[in-house]
Scaffold this active site. Structure first.
Site, PDB file in Angstrom:
ATOM      1  N   LYS A   4      -6.341 -19.657   0.051  1.00  0.00           N
ATOM      2  CA  LYS A   4      -7.676 -19.840   0.608  1.00  0.00           C
ATOM      3  C   LYS A   4      -8.439 -20.955  -0.086  1.00  0.00           C
ATOM      4  O   LYS A   4      -9.198 -21.678   0.540  1.00  0.00           O
ATOM      5  CB  LYS A   4      -8.469 -18.540   0.574  1.00  0.00           C
ATOM      6  CG  LYS A   4      -8.844 -18.060  -0.799  1.00  0.00           C
ATOM      7  CD  LYS A   4      -9.515 -16.705  -0.684  1.00  0.00           C
ATOM      8  CE  LYS A   4      -9.591 -15.995  -2.011  1.00  0.00           C
ATOM      9  NZ  LYS A   4     -10.493 -16.613  -2.975  1.00  0.00           N
ATOM     10  N   THR A   5      -8.228 -21.097  -1.385  1.00  0.00           N
ATOM     11  CA  THR A   5      -8.900 -22.190  -2.095  1.00  0.00           C
ATOM     12  C   THR A   5      -8.448 -23.523  -1.521  1.00  0.00           C
ATOM     13  O   THR A   5      -9.241 -24.447  -1.347  1.00  0.00           O
ATOM     14  CB  THR A   5      -8.592 -22.132  -3.597  1.00  0.00           C
ATOM     15  OG1 THR A   5      -8.907 -20.838  -4.079  1.00  0.00           O
ATOM     16  CG2 THR A   5      -9.406 -23.152  -4.355  1.00  0.00           C
TER      17      THR A   5
ATOM     18  N   GLN B  87     -10.045  -6.907  -0.882  1.00  0.00           N
ATOM     19  CA  GLN B  87     -10.417  -7.237  -2.255  1.00  0.00           C
ATOM     20  C   GLN B  87     -11.909  -7.047  -2.504  1.00  0.00           C
ATOM     21  O   GLN B  87     -12.474  -7.631  -3.420  1.00  0.00           O
ATOM     22  CB  GLN B  87     -10.014  -8.670  -2.585  1.00  0.00           C
ATOM     23  CG  GLN B  87      -8.515  -8.867  -2.602  1.00  0.00           C
ATOM     24  CD  GLN B  87      -8.125 -10.257  -3.071  1.00  0.00           C
ATOM     25  OE1 GLN B  87      -8.373 -10.627  -4.202  1.00  0.00           O
ATOM     26  NE2 GLN B  87      -7.513 -11.022  -2.186  1.00  0.00           N
TER      27      GLN B  87
ATOM     28  N   ARG C 267      -2.434 -10.137  -8.776  1.00  0.00           N
ATOM     29  CA  ARG C 267      -2.642 -11.296  -9.668  1.00  0.00           C
ATOM     30  C   ARG C 267      -1.314 -11.831 -10.182  1.00  0.00           C
ATOM     31  O   ARG C 267      -1.241 -12.939 -10.694  1.00  0.00           O
ATOM     32  CB  ARG C 267      -3.507 -10.929 -10.880  1.00  0.00           C
ATOM     33  CG  ARG C 267      -4.892 -10.409 -10.584  1.00  0.00           C
ATOM     34  CD  ARG C 267      -5.666 -11.321  -9.700  1.00  0.00           C
ATOM     35  NE  ARG C 267      -5.592 -10.868  -8.302  1.00  0.00           N
ATOM     36  CZ  ARG C 267      -5.929 -11.619  -7.271  1.00  0.00           C
ATOM     37  NH1 ARG C 267      -6.331 -12.854  -7.463  1.00  0.00           N
ATOM     38  NH2 ARG C 267      -5.829 -11.153  -6.042  1.00  0.00           N
TER      39      ARG C 267
ATOM     40  N   ASP D  60     -16.932 -18.696  -0.260  1.00  0.00           N
ATOM     41  CA  ASP D  60     -15.705 -18.072  -0.746  1.00  0.00           C
ATOM     42  C   ASP D  60     -16.004 -16.618  -1.129  1.00  0.00           C
ATOM     43  O   ASP D  60     -17.154 -16.281  -1.399  1.00  0.00           O
ATOM     44  CB  ASP D  60     -15.232 -18.863  -1.979  1.00  0.00           C
ATOM     45  CG  ASP D  60     -13.815 -18.500  -2.376  1.00  0.00           C
ATOM     46  OD1 ASP D  60     -13.132 -17.830  -1.577  1.00  0.00           O
ATOM     47  OD2 ASP D  60     -13.395 -18.899  -3.472  1.00  0.00           O
ATOM     48  N   GLU D  61     -14.980 -15.788  -1.179  1.00  0.00           N
ATOM     49  CA  GLU D  61     -15.150 -14.376  -1.570  1.00  0.00           C
ATOM     50  C   GLU D  61     -16.266 -13.713  -0.765  1.00  0.00           C
ATOM     51  O   GLU D  61     -17.118 -13.002  -1.310  1.00  0.00           O
ATOM     52  CB  GLU D  61     -15.465 -14.256  -3.070  1.00  0.00           C
ATOM     53  CG  GLU D  61     -14.506 -14.972  -3.989  1.00  0.00           C
ATOM     54  CD  GLU D  61     -13.215 -14.208  -4.239  1.00  0.00           C
ATOM     55  OE1 GLU D  61     -12.923 -13.244  -3.485  1.00  0.00           O
ATOM     56  OE2 GLU D  61     -12.486 -14.588  -5.155  1.00  0.00           O
TER      57      GLU D  61
END
Length: 795
Positions: free
Chosen positions: A52-53, A271, A627, A240-241
């Site tokens: 996504k980044t 998340q 992670r 983002d997020e």
DNA sequence: GACGTGGCCGTTTTT
DNA sequence: CGGCCACGTC
């Protein structure tokens, strides 16, 4: 932060033939779609590790280099400063220096920037201070006293959380909705505390974290013209997020995009782990409804983890009922199995982690290891073990640099000089260093302040003028004059010059130099470090001034200090882990009461168990698992030491049941590995296996599969008695003895160490590891000082 | 007004 | 166990 996408990926992903634009060539079909769909609302549901980044950075680069959008017309918001920095760097890589003109930062830092411009609309001076939770708490306590609300019956924290919740929902102290909602006695009391609190904050020209979002939103709501201008200026907004945004943030976004609706949000409902601080999963789930005609794009290909890790984490999170539902996949292959370690105690668990890292550190850099736990308190045992194994680590969270008393004192002076009405800073600065102004005087000033409805610094001055300050008047006047003089003096200075001058003139430096306390030297060095940080800021930031420095300080998060360059094991909570990734991850303390945490399990009179809380705990586990790139270790202990020193038996987390047994290797306390070929589907049942000699254990009862070493669990824990394992399996042979005779970096007890100011001294003791190690040194003519190793050189 | 000692309380997660 | 606050003495 995000990985480079997989080997050979570019050539196999959907149809990127030669000749395609370089910004698109590295993207799969869905990512490409997210980059190219620039106009109108877009929701990108991005699974963990789905790049996504990359989508966000490429989209920004695309807007700038292909569509000719000016960087300052783009507003992008991330979760941490670290993420923002990395994003800026990656955009700069594609479009060059103009990336520095992007509006890119955390929600809160963008909020500050907006609020500096909009201050007048909400009754603030542009020099406003940002109060941290500590300052906030003090204001609440003061207000409670003034209103006669007893601290015994109502904890200040409850009001702080009430105020937070209100602000997260964009409800100011005089919002009619709050009045309507205030039916219970507590809510009524809380509302009056909120109103008085807000009044104090305005008098002090100060804001809290919640204000940084709510106030800009309110300012834009109050003036359609300003709102229109701003929304026109930012032609493209990215977030983002998004799953962790609250209502107020969503509100602010609506204003900022009211002209064009060019809003691209990226997030993952699986998340969402911040509902306790106001995050509304509804923002992401309801986005298509809120923004009509929103394009919804799912990124389901994972580029980060092995299939094993992906399958296991998916199995866990699939147990949740409220989710969009994505199917993540990868072509990376199974990779290593997940290890599940069952330790006799928390101490053993920590030693096991350290030993695993120690053994693998030759094949994997230490910076690629991370340990995740539920609560900050869990870090202590881990630190002890890592130190014993001489493994360097960074602790994220815990006691932060800017929370140290001496640093806060210095910052209070700085704040007071920037914002002459900063009451919290005044209170701190007036008493540090000691200048004969104590509680009595401060109370008199507070009383006067509420009478004349002014800030504390203003009231102090007024009190002196009226001659009502008694014998402290002279001292107050001296202090006030000093502050005024200093304010003028530092006005034109860079942050570090100003800082140096302030430490000098305030007497803070002198007081520490004369302090006999062995820790004083360290505190002095910390102030030196603060000056260094100021210098760094002045060199790099747009605005080299003190105000701008204070702003960054107020909004740094702890993960921001993680740097890729450091070869150190990372220790952090599962919350802090979000957005990061490591080759090898350990998720420890997987026990009932820790994860899920006791506070969400109910059973206490205070709160009923809420299934939504349980789902959030499960997502937290999911975040931690995902992670890991290559290897995931899970562990739990059968005995855990509580804060009061008592050891309590603990049960494995219920979430472990959902991990498919064929992906896991159990490593029990008896050193053996047993591949869990037939994992029991629930606790307390013998596994359904043809293997005969399976002891009926209440937990982890998988019998030995074929071809395993150490087939049987031994002793204590095959009996099922959780207490029987006490004191066993300490693996002393594997643990290096604590050896304080020889520190890192050439320090040695009995040897010499050199300090810039104290000269050469004799090392009496070394505690801790590496740069953070505490050395006790005797300097001739100075005395015995305790100094952190990084301030010393071996001599 | 400054400084020392004893009791008590507590741990969810953080911009 | 350890940090914080309230109370007591100088």
């Amino acid at each position: 932060m995000e990985p480079q996408q997989g080997n050979g990926y570019g050539s196999e992903a959907g149809g990127d033939q030669g000749g395609e634009h370089p910004l698109l060539a590295m993207l799969n079909a869905e990512q490409k779609q997210a980059v190219l769909h620039t106009e109108g609302p877009v929701l990108v549901l991005a699974g963990a590790g789905s790049g996504k980044t990359r989508v966000i950075t490429h989209r920004i680069a695309w807007l700038i280099s292909e569509l000719g959008v000016f960087p300052w017309q783009i507003l992008a918001m991330t979760f941490t400063n670290k993420a923002a920095g990395e994003m800026r760097e990656r955009v700069a890589h594609a479009v060059g220096d103009s990336a520095s003109q992007l509006w890119l930062g955390t929600f809160h830092s963008v909020g500050v920037r907006l609020l500096r411009q909009l201050a007048g609309y909400v009754g603030l001076q542009p020099t406003f201070s940002i109060y941290d939770t500590d300052d906030q708490q003090r204001v609440i306590v003061r207000v409670m006293k003034a209103l006669g609300v007893s601290e015994a019956t109502h904890k200040p924290k409850m009001f702080a959380s009430y105020i937070d919740r209100a602000k997260n929902r964009c409800m100011g102290p005089h919002d009619p909705r709050l009045k309507e909602l205030a039916v219970s006695a507590f809510d009524k009391k809380a509302l009056s505390v909120y109103q008085a609190y807000e009044k104090e904050m305005r008098l002090a020209n100060a804001v809290d974290f919640g204000d940084l979002i709510m106030l800009p939103a309110q300012a834009l709501a109050s003036d359609p013209n300003v709102c229109h201008n701003l929304a026109q200026r930012f032609r493209y907004v990215l977030v983002d997020e998004f799953q962790d945004t609250n209502f107020a943030q969503f509100e602010l976004l609506k204003y900022l995009t009211s002209v064009h609706g060019n809003l691209c949000v990226v997030g993952d409902d699986d998340q969402s782990i911040y509902s306790w601080r106001g995050a509304e999963v509804g923002n992401i789930l309801g986005f298509p409804k809120m923004f009509d005609g929103a394009e919804v794009i799912k990124l389901e290909r994972n580029y980060r983890s092995t299939e094993t890790i992906l399958r296991a984490s998916t199995a866990v999170v699939s147990r949740n009922t409220t989710r969009h539902g994505k199917v993540l996949w990868t072509d990376r292959g199974l990779g290593d199995p997940i290890t599940l370690h069952v330790a006799a105690s928390d101490r053993d668990e920590a030693d096991w982690v350290a030993r695993q890292i120690d053994r693998r550190q030759h094949e994997t850099s230490l910076g690629e290891f991370a340990v995740f736990y539920r609560t900050n308190a869990c870090s202590r045992v881990l630190e002890d073990s890592l130190r014993r194994f001489r493994l360097p680590y960074v602790l994220i969270g815990g006691m932060k640099f800017y929370e140290r008393a001496e640093v806060k004192d210095a910052l209070a002076w700085c704040r007071l000089l920037v914002n002459q009405d900063d009451s919290a800073a005044w209170m701190r600065a007036v008493g540090s260093p000691r200048r004969g102004i104590g509680d009595t005087t401060i109370e008199a000033v507070q009383k006067h302040a509420s009478q004349i409805e002014r800030s504390l610094p203003a009231a102090a001055q007024d009190l002196v003028r009226l001659g009502g300050a008694g014998r402290a008047a002279e001292k107050l006047k001296t202090f006030h004059d000093l502050v005024e003089r200093l304010r003028e003096e530092i006005e034109p200075m860079r942050a570090d010059q100003a800082g140096a001058r302030i430490l000098e003139a305030s007497g803070l430096k002198k007081a520490l130099q004369e302090d006999k306390d062995p820790d004083a030297a360290d505190r002095l060095e910390n102030l030196q470090q603060l000056l260094a940080a100021m210098g760094e800021h002045a060199d790099s930031a747009d605005d080299p001034g003190l105000r701008s420095f204070l702003e960054t300080v107020a909004l740094v998060s702890d993960v921001d200090k993680l740097s890729d360059a450091q070869a150190r094991v990372s220790l952090m909570t599962m919350h802090s882990a979000k957005g990061l990734e490591f080759d090898v991850a350990f998720v420890v303390g997987l026990e009932e009461g820790l994860l899920p945490h006791a506070n969400v399990l109910g059973g206490t009179a205070e709160r009923e168990a809420d299934p939504r809380d349980l789902e959030e705990e499960r997502r937290l586990f999911y975040v931690a698992m995902t992670r890991a790139r290559k290897k995931l270790h899970l562990s739990h202990a059968r005995l855990r030491r509580r804060f009061d020193g008592r050891e309590m038996p603990s049960e494995p987390s219920r979430f472990l049941q959902a991990v498919p047994r064929d992906l896991v290797q159990i490593d029990d306390a008896g050193h053996g590995f047993r591949s869990a070929s037939s994992w029991g589907s629930s606790w307390g049942q013998p596994a359904r296996s043809s293997s005969s000699a399976a002891p009926a254990r209440p937990t982890w009862g998988a019998p030995a599969g074929p071809g395993n070493r150490a087939a049987q669990a031994t002793g204590a824990w095959s009996t099922g008695n959780p207490l029987a394992g006490r004191g066993t399996a300490h693996h002393d042979d594997d643990v290096p003895a604590i050896d304080r005779s020889e520190g890192e970096a050439g320090f040695q007890v009995g040897g010499k160490a050199l300090h810039v100011r104290f000269g050469t001294g004799k090392i009496l003791d070394i505690a801790g590891y590496g740069g953070e190690a505490q050395l006790t040194v005797q300097f001739p003519g100075v005395g015995i000082k305790k100094i952190v190793a990084r301030f010393l050189k071996p001599a």
